[in-house]
Design an enzyme around this catalytic site. Structure first.
Site, PDB file in Angstrom:
ATOM      1  CG  ASP A 123       1.324   0.736   0.355  1.00 55.54           C
ATOM      2  OD1 ASP A 123       0.358   0.232  -0.255  1.00 55.54           O
ATOM      3  OD2 ASP A 123       1.257   1.111   1.535  1.00 55.54           O
ATOM      4  CG  ASP A 152       2.561  -8.673  -4.005  1.00 54.81           C
ATOM      5  OD1 ASP A 152       2.375  -7.445  -4.120  1.00 54.81           O
ATOM      6  OD2 ASP A 152       2.513  -9.257  -2.907  1.00 54.81           O
TER       7      ASP A 152
END
Length: 257
Positions: free
Chosen positions: A164, A200
């Protein structure tokens, strides 16, 4: 996908980039303005519904592939029924990448930590469908597993894929990749063992690179970010991001001799 801190491939959108970013110039234990929490925690619990198929996988495969958490050193040979290189994965989401890697690397053992029950059920279902035998799951906080079940120098590798990113700066301290955890992981790697992280989200990628570079037991395998290793597959979330022009960054460090 799961929204755990250690989620595998969340659908966060990193800024578009045509080339990998260069390493941050500032050196230190953490990026400026980013502190780490006093207590490391590898996850944030979230609600989720376990499907009928996942529940059946728990029933059919849980007794063999889900290990109980015990605050004592893990006997990996007994747990896996063989002696083989041991790789720890922290947060596997729904297990897509985990199952792929275990399939293409049958000679390695994969100890996988995830607390999200639907994700554990999904990976158990993949294990059954694909006939995998080299995965064991601990449905427990990875930090406690590291502290109490994994003695120094026991791991050949560590995978942390798409944790996360905690996008807001005020929440950056919740990110998993912080100096205290990296020090724990580095100590548990064998000399030459590797730590592979992927994200990402570019700001998190830069933090990963800086924190890992500051750990004295680790050495980068590349000049900054590394090309995606061939064993890590593109997930459906990653493919979607790449089609939208988002970047993905991998970092691979090894334990110094």
């Amino acid at each position: 996908m799961t929204e755990l801190t250690t989620a595998s491939a969340p659908a966060s959108a990193a800024p578009a980039a045509s080339t990998a970013p260069t390493a941050p110039t500032a050196q230190g234990s953490a990026p400026a303005g980013v502190t780490h929490p006093k207590t490391i925690k590898s996850f944030v619990r979230r609600a989720g519904r376990t499907t009928t198929g996942q529940a059946k996988a728990f029933e059919d495969f849980g007794p063999r592939f889900v290990l109980p958490y015990t605050p004592a050193p893990l006997d990996a040979t007994a747990a896996f029924g063989r002696s083989a290189p041991l790789v720890l994965e922290i947060g596997f989401g729904m297990g897509e990448a985990t199952a792929h890697i275990a399939r293409v690397r049958p000679d390695d053992n994969f100890l996988c930590c995830e607390v999200h029950e639907p994700g554990v059920g999904a990976l158990l279902k993949r294990i059954g469908e694909q006939g995998l035998t080299n995965i064991r799951i601990l449905q427990h906080d990875a930090v406690e597993v590291i502290d109490h079940m994994l003695p120094p120098g026991v791991l050949d590798g560590v995978h942390i894929f798409f944790p996360d990113p905690w996008h807001k700066k005020k929440h950056n301290k919740r990110r998993l990749i912080q100096p205290p955890l990296v020090a724990k992981l580095a100590a548990r790697l064998k000399p030459g063992g590797y730590l592979h992280c992927a994200t990402d989200w570019q700001p998190y990628a830069e933090q990963m690179l800086q924190v890992l570079s500051a750990e004295p037991l680790l050495q980068n395998t590349a000049d900054g970010f590394t090309p995606q290793p061939d064993y890590r597959p593109l997930t459906k979330f990653e493919n979607r991001g790449l089609r939208l022009g988002h970047g993905v960054w991998d970092v691979v460090f090894v334990r110094r001799n």
